[in-house]
Scaffold this active site. Structure first.
Site, short mmCIF file in Angstrom:
data_model
loop_
_atom_site.label_atom_id
_atom_site.label_comp_id
_atom_site.label_asym_id
_atom_site.label_seq_id
_atom_site.Cartn_x
_atom_site.Cartn_y
_atom_site.Cartn_z
N GLU A 91 70.96 49.86 48.76
CA GLU A 91 70.61 48.33 49.06
C GLU A 91 70.47 48.22 50.70
O GLU A 91 70.70 49.09 51.28
CB GLU A 91 71.99 47.91 48.93
CG GLU A 91 72.72 47.48 47.49
CD GLU A 91 73.79 46.78 47.23
OE1 GLU A 91 74.06 46.01 48.30
OE2 GLU A 91 74.59 46.81 46.42
N GLU B 263 80.31 50.59 46.59
CA GLU B 263 80.91 50.26 47.80
C GLU B 263 82.56 50.23 47.60
O GLU B 263 82.91 49.22 47.71
CB GLU B 263 80.54 48.80 48.21
CG GLU B 263 79.07 49.07 48.97
CD GLU B 263 78.61 47.59 49.51
OE1 GLU B 263 79.68 46.90 50.00
OE2 GLU B 263 77.54 47.57 49.89
C1 PNW Z 1 76.55 44.29 49.64
N1 PNW Z 1 78.55 45.06 55.69
O1 PNW Z 1 77.93 44.03 50.27
C2 PNW Z 1 77.05 44.03 48.07
O2 PNW Z 1 77.04 45.48 47.23
C3 PNW Z 1 76.34 43.24 47.18
O3 PNW Z 1 76.84 42.90 46.02
C4 PNW Z 1 75.84 41.98 48.19
O4 PNW Z 1 75.32 41.03 47.32
C5 PNW Z 1 75.04 42.57 49.37
O5 PNW Z 1 75.74 43.60 50.01
C6 PNW Z 1 74.93 41.38 50.23
O6 PNW Z 1 76.24 41.00 50.96
C7 PNW Z 1 77.91 44.41 51.46
O7 PNW Z 1 79.47 44.41 56.26
C8 PNW Z 1 78.76 43.48 52.37
O8 PNW Z 1 77.66 46.02 56.24
C9 PNW Z 1 78.91 43.96 53.77
C10 PNW Z 1 78.40 45.06 54.10
C11 PNW Z 1 77.45 45.73 53.39
C12 PNW Z 1 77.36 45.40 52.17
#
Ligand code: PNW
Length: 487
Positions: free
Chosen positions: A393, A206
């Site tokens: 994920e 990410e």
């Molecule tokens: C991911 N969105 O973050 C990360 O890769 C993980 O480490 C984290 O624990 C998980 O998602 C849950 O938050 C994201 O806004 C944060 O779409 C935001 C988004 C997607 C993934």
């Protein structure tokens, strides 16, 4: 546009009810033996589809001072007062460093045959570069041997945001090209030593979030608030680090090692599935991912991206490195980022504003739009011709109360997963080349700025005792895997 969207996604306060989407679950009987991956089942996945779970090092390992690990920017950030909602840190987290054998048994109990985890750079190079720390790498040797003994295939991420603090101190971390070079050296070192057992490697997790939340909003480590130009330059260095790492891994890994990345692509959904809206959504995806995925997969930036006053400084050679061929693309998909409508304007699309009543899960940003899991891989395959895609994920937090009988009846997470997986199945049944799915996450863990208040696990963790308890969603996922179909 780009700069606002993450803040809106994460921190926009959504008033009104959190009415959840209605389940459109399959009508198959629960004991559908007859439909075990059967051709006629509308919800079946390809026979060789890979099911797994995902975690990351700082979120689960703990043991931050053991075996010579150096500090990371997340140690520094979490220990800075006011940064984490519940004032917690990842010092202990899930104590996975000591409990990894138990955790592998949790994966086995689900029936998963793959596992996505990340390697902590500061365990391997405590100073970021310079002398390696073989004792730190040994933790991953132990983990890999345990996974192999349990017939679980490892997919390793090299960077899930825990940058060695020394690199931040020395030259501003990703603000400098030197970090991209150090990342390549670390990547080559790890690939040489682990690729006998790790056949799939992700470079960076990410980029979009690490740039915007880490270097724009300052809500993730290292907590910087750079200008748009500064953020664009950081993104360019991350992309360069990815490309240099791809080259270093190819040079040092066993032949046949497959390399990719895991990205939270800005995901654009046609508001109504007409050919014109679908085309508009594809244009939007290219533009809104211009600085990273588009550059990596096309070898060039879009004209609009370069036309902005604060475009990054780059060379043609940089773009060649950035677009080094990769073997697969990993997509982290939680939520629809935009609903798109075709328009007669210059970009060719309108992004519909989200109504306050749009349903969401246990976080304002986690909007429920199952079709996101259909469109993300379909766009990647169509726009860039990606031949192999993993959903690296997908999952949700839930309030997860422990009931009087000790069980966690997370029917909301089951609802979310069922609806998203039906859309993933729609994609695979249409021939979109999705090879596997990693559910975030195996266990409740340190959820960055939310600390331990947001739970994403299939297993509930009591952080006082480290006791793991399967939630109802663990049973659901086990059944999906057993039938290779949405149940
Ligand atoms: C991911 N969105 O973050 C990360 O890769 C993980 O480490 C984290 O624990 C998980 O998602 C849950 O938050 C994201 O806004 C944060 O779409 C935001 C988004 C997607 C993934």
């Amino acid at each position: 546009m780009w700069s606002n969207q993450f803040s809106r996604r994460h921190f926009g306060r959504i008033a009104g009810s959190a009415a959840l989407a209605l389940s459109t679950g399959s009508v198959k009987p629960a004991d559908a033996q007859s439909s075990l991956g059967g051709q006629n089942s509308r919800a079946a996945f390809p026979a060789d589809f890979r099911w797994g779970t995902a975690t990351s090092s700082y979120q689960i390992e703990g043991a931050v001072d053991e075996d010579g690990r150096g500090p990371s920017i997340w140690d520094r950030f979490a220990h800075t007062p006011g940064k984490i909602a519940d004032h917690s840190t990842g010092d202990v987290a899930d104590d996975h460093f000591h409990r990894y054998k138990d955790d592998v048994q949790l994966m086995k109990a689900l029936g998963t045959k793959t596992y996505r985890f990340s390697i902590a750079w500061p365990r391997v190079f405590p100073e970021g570069s310079g002398p390696p720390n073989p004792k730190g790498l040994d933790f991953y040797n132990r983990l890999l041997d345990e996974l192999a003994a349990n017939d679980i295939e490892p997919f390793a991420t090299l960077y899930h945001w825990d940058l060695p603090q020394a690199l931040q101190d020395r030259f501003g971390g990703w603000m400098s090209r030197d970090t991209a070079k150090a990342f390549a050296d670390y990547s080559g070192y790890v690939a040489e030593r682990l690729s006998d057992r790790v056949k799939h490697i992700f470079t960076i997790n990410e980029c979009s979030r690490l740039v915007h939340l880490g270097h724009g909003l300052g809500l993730d480590a290292p907590g910087l608030q750079l200008s748009q130009a500064g953020q664009n330059q950081v993104r360019h260095h991350v992309a360069l680090g990815h490309g240099l790492a791809v080259q270093a891994i190819r040079a040092h890994a066993r032949p046949g090692t497959k390399i990719g990345l895991a990205e939270n692509m800005v995901n654009c959904i046609p508001a109504i599935e007409t050919p014109a809206n679908i085309r508009a959504a594809e244009i939007a995806v290219r533009e809104l991912n211009a600085g990273y995925l588009t550059a990596i997969l096309e070898g060039k930036f879009t004209e609009n991206y370069l036309a902005q006053a604060d475009a990054p400084k780059y060379t043609a050679e940089d773009l060649r490195i950035i677009s080094s061929p990769i073997d697969f693309v990993g997509l982290n998909v939680y939520t629809p980022d935009h609903y798109v409508i075709a328009a007669d304007n210059a970009p060719g699309y309108t992004l519909a504003p989200f109504p306050a009543s749009f349903p969401h899960m246990d976080a304002p940003w986690l909007r429920v739009g199952p079709e996101a899991l259909y469109w993300a891989p379909r766009h990647a395959a169509k726009i860039w011709g990606v031949k192999s895609i993993y959903i690296t994920e997908n999952g949700t937090s839930s309030t997860d109360q422990v009931a009087a009988d000790g069980q966690i009846y997370d029917v909301d997470r089951v609802m979310y997963l069922r609806n998203y997986l039906l859309q993933l199945q729609r994609a695979t049944s249409e021939g979109v080349p999705v090879a596997g799915y990693f559910l975030w996450s195996l266990i409740d863990n340190f959820e960055w700025m939310d600390g331990y208040q947001k739970r994403f696990g299939l297993y509930h963790v009591d952080f006082n005792t480290q006791r793991r308890t399967p939630k109802l969603s663990a049973s659901f996922y086990r059944e999906v895997i057993r039938q290779n179909a949405v149940v």
